[in-house]
Scaffold this motif. Structure first.
Motif, PDB file in Angstrom:
ATOM      1  N   ALA A   1      10.162   2.797 -15.581  1.00 35.79           N
ATOM      2  CA  ALA A   1       9.245   2.763 -14.448  1.00 35.79           C
ATOM      3  C   ALA A   1       9.114   4.152 -13.843  1.00 35.79           C
ATOM      4  O   ALA A   1      10.096   4.890 -13.737  1.00 35.79           O
ATOM      5  CB  ALA A   1       9.746   1.772 -13.404  1.00 35.79           C
ATOM      6  N   TYR A   2       7.892   4.471 -13.421  1.00 33.78           N
ATOM      7  CA  TYR A   2       7.584   5.781 -12.860  1.00 33.78           C
ATOM      8  C   TYR A   2       6.796   5.614 -11.557  1.00 33.78           C
ATOM      9  O   TYR A   2       5.965   4.720 -11.440  1.00 33.78           O
ATOM     10  CB  TYR A   2       6.740   6.605 -13.839  1.00 33.78           C
ATOM     11  N   LEU A   3       7.046   6.504 -10.612  1.00 33.58           N
ATOM     12  CA  LEU A   3       6.316   6.538  -9.347  1.00 33.58           C
ATOM     13  C   LEU A   3       5.282   7.652  -9.433  1.00 33.58           C
ATOM     14  O   LEU A   3       5.617   8.801  -9.725  1.00 33.58           O
ATOM     15  CB  LEU A   3       7.269   6.798  -8.179  1.00 33.58           C
ATOM     16  N   THR A   4       4.019   7.293  -9.201  1.00 29.01           N
ATOM     17  CA  THR A   4       2.950   8.293  -9.244  1.00 29.01           C
ATOM     18  C   THR A   4       2.411   8.517  -7.848  1.00 29.01           C
ATOM     19  O   THR A   4       2.289   7.593  -7.058  1.00 29.01           O
ATOM     20  CB  THR A   4       1.804   7.858 -10.177  1.00 29.01           C
ATOM     21  N   ASN A   5       2.093   9.768  -7.570  1.00 24.15           N
ATOM     22  CA  ASN A   5       1.555  10.146  -6.278  1.00 24.15           C
ATOM     23  C   ASN A   5       0.100  10.542  -6.490  1.00 24.15           C
ATOM     24  O   ASN A   5      -0.195  11.511  -7.170  1.00 24.15           O
ATOM     25  CB  ASN A   5       2.351  11.319  -5.698  1.00 24.15           C
ATOM     26  N   GLY A   6      -0.803   9.773  -5.869  1.00 22.52           N
ATOM     27  CA  GLY A   6      -2.226  10.037  -6.030  1.00 22.52           C
ATOM     28  C   GLY A   6      -2.742  11.175  -5.182  1.00 22.52           C
ATOM     29  O   GLY A   6      -3.916  11.510  -5.240  1.00 22.52           O
ATOM     30  N   GLY A   7      -1.913  11.776  -4.374  1.00 23.00           N
ATOM     31  CA  GLY A   7      -2.349  12.880  -3.524  1.00 23.00           C
ATOM     32  C   GLY A   7      -2.705  12.400  -2.130  1.00 23.00           C
ATOM     33  O   GLY A   7      -2.333  11.308  -1.702  1.00 23.00           O
ATOM     34  N   ALA A   8      -3.460  13.206  -1.426  1.00 19.98           N
ATOM     35  CA  ALA A   8      -3.770  12.933  -0.025  1.00 19.98           C
ATOM     36  C   ALA A   8      -4.705  11.744   0.161  1.00 19.98           C
ATOM     37  O   ALA A   8      -4.695  11.108   1.212  1.00 19.98           O
ATOM     38  CB  ALA A   8      -4.393  14.170   0.614  1.00 19.98           C
TER      39      ALA A   8
ATOM     40  N   THR B   1      -4.926   8.869  -1.789  1.00 19.06           N
ATOM     41  CA  THR B   1      -4.405   7.556  -2.177  1.00 19.06           C
ATOM     42  C   THR B   1      -2.895   7.531  -2.005  1.00 19.06           C
ATOM     43  O   THR B   1      -2.243   8.560  -1.953  1.00 19.06           O
ATOM     44  CB  THR B   1      -4.733   7.229  -3.653  1.00 19.06           C
ATOM     45  N   GLY B   2      -2.348   6.313  -1.946  1.00 21.29           N
ATOM     46  CA  GLY B   2      -0.911   6.162  -1.787  1.00 21.29           C
ATOM     47  C   GLY B   2      -0.188   6.188  -3.119  1.00 21.29           C
ATOM     48  O   GLY B   2      -0.752   6.495  -4.166  1.00 21.29           O
ATOM     49  N   TYR B   3       1.084   5.854  -3.050  1.00 16.64           N
ATOM     50  CA  TYR B   3       1.903   5.814  -4.257  1.00 16.64           C
ATOM     51  C   TYR B   3       1.529   4.610  -5.110  1.00 16.64           C
ATOM     52  O   TYR B   3       1.026   3.604  -4.618  1.00 16.64           O
ATOM     53  CB  TYR B   3       3.379   5.734  -3.891  1.00 16.64           C
ATOM     54  N   ALA B   4       1.805   4.725  -6.386  1.00 14.55           N
ATOM     55  CA  ALA B   4       1.576   3.632  -7.322  1.00 14.55           C
ATOM     56  C   ALA B   4       2.748   3.586  -8.292  1.00 14.55           C
ATOM     57  O   ALA B   4       3.443   4.574  -8.507  1.00 14.55           O
ATOM     58  CB  ALA B   4       0.264   3.821  -8.078  1.00 14.55           C
TER      59      ALA B   4
END
Length: 138
Positions: free
Chosen positions: A70-77, A79-82
């Motif tokens: 499992a990985y946590l992605t950061n969409g930037g300013a 969007t939130g985390y996914a």
């Protein structure tokens, strides 16, 4: 009023030409629609194009057939985390594939129900074919 053979032949040739031109433009139109449809799928829905993210956790199935990372992605300013999870086939050379994608999640809880069934943050998946993608499951 009767038409000569030459006039009938000319009329038949014109109908055939119109039909061929119409068939050509119909095929070109379908080709363009197909390319646009695939382009939209590729750009917005293809799970193989998801961002990599930072590693969170991994879990192996009871018999070791599969491993889920499992990985946590950061969409930037904007969007939130996914959360993204990928399935790794331990016993054969099959390609790793994304099986889970959900927005607004920062933690992962992976629970194996049996060798081919896993629950990721409450979403049950039958492996290796099922996937969860929040964009399709709303």
């Amino acid at each position: 009023m009767t038409f000569s053979d030459e006039e009938q032949s000319l009329a038949f040739e014109m109908k055939r030409t119109k039909r061929n031109v119409l068939t050509f433009f119909l095929c070109i139109g379908l080709l363009i629609i197909g390319i646009l449809g695939y382009g939209i799928y590729w750009a917005f829905f293809d799970m193989n194009r998801l961002p990599t993210g930072s590693f969170l956790d991994q879990s192996s199935s009871p018999n070791g057939t599969y491993t889920i990372k499992a990985y946590l992605t950061n969409g930037g300013a904007t969007t939130g985390y996914a959360l993204r999870a990928e399935l790794i086939f331990n016993n054969n050379a099959q390609k790793t594939k994304n099986i889970y994608w959900n927005d607004r999640e920062e933690n992962v809880h992976i629970l194996w129900i049996d060798e081919d069934t896993v629950q990721i943050n409450g979403h049950e998946l039958e492996l290796p074919h099922e996937k969860f993608d929040f964009r399709r499951n709303r």
